[in-house]
Each structure stands twice: as structure tokens, then as C-alpha cells.
Enzyme design. Structure first.
Site, PDB file in Angstrom:
ATOM      1  N   HIS A  18       0.830  -1.201   0.000  1.00  0.00           N
ATOM      2  CA  HIS A  18       0.000   0.000   0.000  1.00  0.00           C
ATOM      3  C   HIS A  18       0.868   1.257   0.000  1.00  0.00           C
ATOM      4  O   HIS A  18       1.594   1.514   0.963  1.00  0.00           O
ATOM      5  CB  HIS A  18      -0.888  -0.042   1.250  1.00  0.00           C
ATOM      6  CG  HIS A  18      -1.857   1.073   1.368  1.00  0.00           C
ATOM      7  ND1 HIS A  18      -1.869   1.943   2.435  1.00  0.00           N
ATOM      8  CD2 HIS A  18      -2.867   1.457   0.546  1.00  0.00           C
ATOM      9  CE1 HIS A  18      -2.852   2.805   2.279  1.00  0.00           C
ATOM     10  NE2 HIS A  18      -3.474   2.541   1.150  1.00  0.00           N
ATOM     11  N   GLU A  45       0.617  -0.664  -4.804  1.00  0.00           N
ATOM     12  CA  GLU A  45      -0.484   0.293  -5.013  1.00  0.00           C
ATOM     13  C   GLU A  45       0.058   1.702  -4.880  1.00  0.00           C
ATOM     14  O   GLU A  45       0.826   1.987  -3.942  1.00  0.00           O
ATOM     15  CB  GLU A  45      -1.581   0.051  -3.965  1.00  0.00           C
ATOM     16  CG  GLU A  45      -2.813   0.931  -4.172  1.00  0.00           C
ATOM     17  CD  GLU A  45      -2.921   2.122  -3.252  1.00  0.00           C
ATOM     18  OE1 GLU A  45      -3.920   2.829  -3.337  1.00  0.00           O
ATOM     19  OE2 GLU A  45      -1.981   2.375  -2.441  1.00  0.00           O
ATOM     20  N   ASP A  47      -1.074   6.102  -5.612  1.00  0.00           N
ATOM     21  CA  ASP A  47      -2.170   7.054  -5.851  1.00  0.00           C
ATOM     22  C   ASP A  47      -1.679   8.127  -6.824  1.00  0.00           C
ATOM     23  O   ASP A  47      -0.541   8.579  -6.709  1.00  0.00           O
ATOM     24  CB  ASP A  47      -2.554   7.730  -4.528  1.00  0.00           C
ATOM     25  CG  ASP A  47      -2.842   6.715  -3.437  1.00  0.00           C
ATOM     26  OD1 ASP A  47      -3.900   6.071  -3.489  1.00  0.00           O
ATOM     27  OD2 ASP A  47      -1.991   6.549  -2.538  1.00  0.00           O
ATOM     28  N   HIS A  59      -0.683  10.747  -2.351  1.00  0.00           N
ATOM     29  CA  HIS A  59      -2.017  10.384  -1.851  1.00  0.00           C
ATOM     30  C   HIS A  59      -2.888  11.585  -1.525  1.00  0.00           C
ATOM     31  O   HIS A  59      -4.041  11.667  -1.930  1.00  0.00           O
ATOM     32  CB  HIS A  59      -1.882   9.490  -0.612  1.00  0.00           C
ATOM     33  CG  HIS A  59      -3.210   9.147   0.001  1.00  0.00           C
ATOM     34  ND1 HIS A  59      -3.819   9.931   0.963  1.00  0.00           N
ATOM     35  CD2 HIS A  59      -4.058   8.124  -0.243  1.00  0.00           C
ATOM     36  CE1 HIS A  59      -4.973   9.381   1.290  1.00  0.00           C
ATOM     37  NE2 HIS A  59      -5.151   8.289   0.584  1.00  0.00           N
ATOM     38  N   GLU A 111      -4.192   3.882  -8.417  1.00  0.00           N
ATOM     39  CA  GLU A 111      -5.453   4.408  -7.891  1.00  0.00           C
ATOM     40  C   GLU A 111      -5.621   5.848  -8.347  1.00  0.00           C
ATOM     41  O   GLU A 111      -4.811   6.720  -8.004  1.00  0.00           O
ATOM     42  CB  GLU A 111      -5.501   4.320  -6.356  1.00  0.00           C
ATOM     43  CG  GLU A 111      -6.876   4.778  -5.871  1.00  0.00           C
ATOM     44  CD  GLU A 111      -6.999   4.938  -4.368  1.00  0.00           C
ATOM     45  OE1 GLU A 111      -6.226   4.330  -3.605  1.00  0.00           O
ATOM     46  OE2 GLU A 111      -7.895   5.719  -3.971  1.00  0.00           O
TER      47      GLU A 111
HETATM   48  O1  G3P Z   1      -6.480   1.436  -2.983  1.00  0.00           O
HETATM   49  C1  G3P Z   1      -6.651   1.023  -1.655  1.00  0.00           C
HETATM   50  C2  G3P Z   1      -6.497   2.180  -0.708  1.00  0.00           C
HETATM   51  O2  G3P Z   1      -5.310   2.850  -1.011  1.00  0.00           O
HETATM   52  C3  G3P Z   1      -7.657   3.128  -0.762  1.00  0.00           C
HETATM   53  O3  G3P Z   1      -7.591   4.139   0.190  1.00  0.00           O
HETATM   54  O4  G3P Z   1      -7.066   6.397   0.984  1.00  0.00           O
HETATM   55  O5  G3P Z   1      -5.330   4.645   1.150  1.00  0.00           O
HETATM   56  O6  G3P Z   1      -5.947   5.598  -1.063  1.00  0.00           O
HETATM   57  P1  G3P Z   1      -6.438   5.241   0.303  1.00  0.00           P
HETATM   58 MG    MG Z   2      -4.702   4.408  -2.370  1.00  0.00          MG
END
Ligand code: G3P
Ligand code: MG
Length: 245
Positions: A18, A45, A47, A59, A111
Site C-alpha cells: 500500500h 499500489e 495514488d 495520496h 489508484e
Molecule cells: O487502494 C486502496 C487504498 O489505497 C484506498 O484508500 O485512501 O489509502 O488511497 P487510500
Molecule cells: Mg490508495
């Protein structure tokens, strides 16, 4: 250790690092991504926001949280964003740098955070497709809470796998993800339950749960039959011996 991406449609339990291995290195930096790959995470993952002609990997909408900058990501120039320190001297990466770094070693779950991200992400994935013969599966997965952006990804290139993000438990469970044509539904560890997982599976969707940083939650997720988890601590999933709060 080198690793290889796992096709998200496989039956393997998938570890998605993450924001990279963000429990160890500054989130959403190349350092965190390299750390996750070194630890053996098959998926990363990140953002993204679209700024000028590039996709930047961060993020929060505001810069203060993770960088030495100020203001909103979307209101700053690319030159300014790239001048900042995102931790340990790391720059805010471009998505293309993430693809260059991970290529062939880990899959990337992109994401979509900001508006207007679908089209540039589809374009960039198209540029990188040549290194991945035939299919998109196994190296890229585009997800978002913004289902309009996800629908746009589908309309621009229906071959790119998408994952539909949700937070709560909608009355029709995972129907929203199936309606979007997603391969997976991504939901919160705080909300997911067995009925949701079973419904998603009946619809042919994988279930990936965020953010699982504790061994007891991981055990619960495995027992519930989810297909993988997002974690800041890949070793939790890859070894099963550690617990982080
Ligand atoms: O994509 C999973 C997770 O990252 C979603 O929430 O706020 O951490 O981007 P966030
Ligand atoms: Mg995310």
C-alpha cells in the site's frame, strides 16, 4: 529478492504493498516501491493526480502531509511539485518512473485520485504495453473511488483491468463493481463481511481489502475468503510472522 507480478485473476492470495512498503519508507516514493519489491511484494499500489502533462504519485490533496511543500497538489506547477522532498530526499515520483522501476518485477495498482486522471493513465499504460505482450492482466490494475473516472477508463480501453473501490457496504453489495465491468472490488477492512465477499465471488469479482496492517485482521480476511490485501507492511502477508498496529 526479485519477484514477479501475479495475475490478479489467479487463485493466489495477493499482497498489494500500500503506497509501496509505506510502513518502512516514505509513502508513494520510489524508495518505498523498491523496498516492497525487495521484500517480495508482487503488487504495488500507488495514488495519482494529473498535473500539467504528467501523472504525479501522491495520496493527499494537500502537500503538507507528506512533503515539505504547501498548498494543493492540483494548484501547483509540476516544476514546484518536483522540487519538493517527499521524505528521505525522495521526489514526488511520476507514474512513468514507477512503471520504469517496477517493470517486469511487480504489478502496479494505479489508484486514480484526482479529476481528469483516466485519460492520461490509459495513454501512459498504452505506452508501456509493448513490454508486456498480449495482455494487461498481471502488471497493471486501475482503481478508484471515483466511478466516473473508472467508467472512462473502460470506455477508452476495455482491455485494461479495473478495480472498483468502495468504503461502506452498499445494499446490493458488489453489484456496483460488476456494473462497472471491474475484475475486482476493493473494500475497507473496517466494513467487509462474509456476505459481501460471497456476493462479489458470485459475480466473478476478486475482493481486495485495505488496509490490513495487523495479523489478527489478516487472519480474519483469509478466513473470510478475500483474495488479497493492501498492507503497509508486506512482510505481514508474505511471512505471516509479524504484527503492526
Ligand atoms: O487502494 C486502496 C487504498 O489505497 C484506498 O484508500 O485512501 O489509502 O488511497 P487510500
Ligand atoms: Mg490508495
Amino acid at each position: 529478492m526479485k519477484t514477479k507480478p501475479v495475475d490478479p485473476s489467479s487463485s493466489e492470495f495477493i499482497c498489494l504493498a500500500h503506497r509501496g512498503a509505506s510502513g518502512h519508507e516514505p509513502e508513494n516514493t520510489l524508495l518505498a516501491i523498491e523496498k516492497a519489491i525487495t521484500m517480495g511484494a508482487p503488487w504495488i499500489e500507488v495514488d495519482v493526480f494529473a498535473v500539467e502533462d504528467e501523472l504525479v504519485v501522491i495520496h493527499d490533496e494537500r502537500l503538507e502531509t507528506t512533503t515539505n511543500g504547501t498548498g494543493c497538489v492540483m494548484k501547483r506547477s509540476l516544476a514546484y511539485l518536483r522540487s519538493l522532498d517527499a521524505g528521505k530526499g525522495q521526489k514526488i515520483p511520476l507514474l512513468r518512473e514507477v512503471f520504469d522501476l517496477t517493470k517486469g518485477r511487480a504489478g502496479v495498482n494505479v489508484e486514480l485520485k484526482g479529476p481528469g486522471t483516466a485519460a492520461p493513465v490509459v495513454k501512459l499504460i498504452g505506452e508501456y504495453r509493448h513490454g508486456h505482450p498480449g495482455r494487461y492482466d498481471g502488471w497493471v490494475l486501475v482503481s478508484s473511488f471515483n466511478h466516473r473516472e473508472l467508467a472512462k477508463v473502460r470506455s477508452l480501453n476495455p482491455d485494461i483491468p479495473i478495480g472498483a473501490l468502495g468504503f461502506g457496504l452498499p445494499p446490493k453489495h458488489a453489484k456496483f463493481a460488476q456494473d462497472l465491468g471491474a475484475v475486482s472490488v476493493h473494500t475497507s477492512v473496517a466494513r467487509v463481511n462474509r456476505a459481501f465477499v460471497n456476493d462479489a465471488h458470485r459475480r466473478g469479482l476478486k475482493v481486495f481489502v485495505y488496509t490490513v496492517n495487523r495479523a489478527d485482521d489478516l487472519k480474519r480476511m483469509r478466513a473470510m475468503g478475500v483474495n488479497g490485501v493492501f498492507t503497509n507492511f508486506p512482510e505481514l502477508v508474505l511471512s505471516g510472522h509479524h504484527e503492526h498496529v
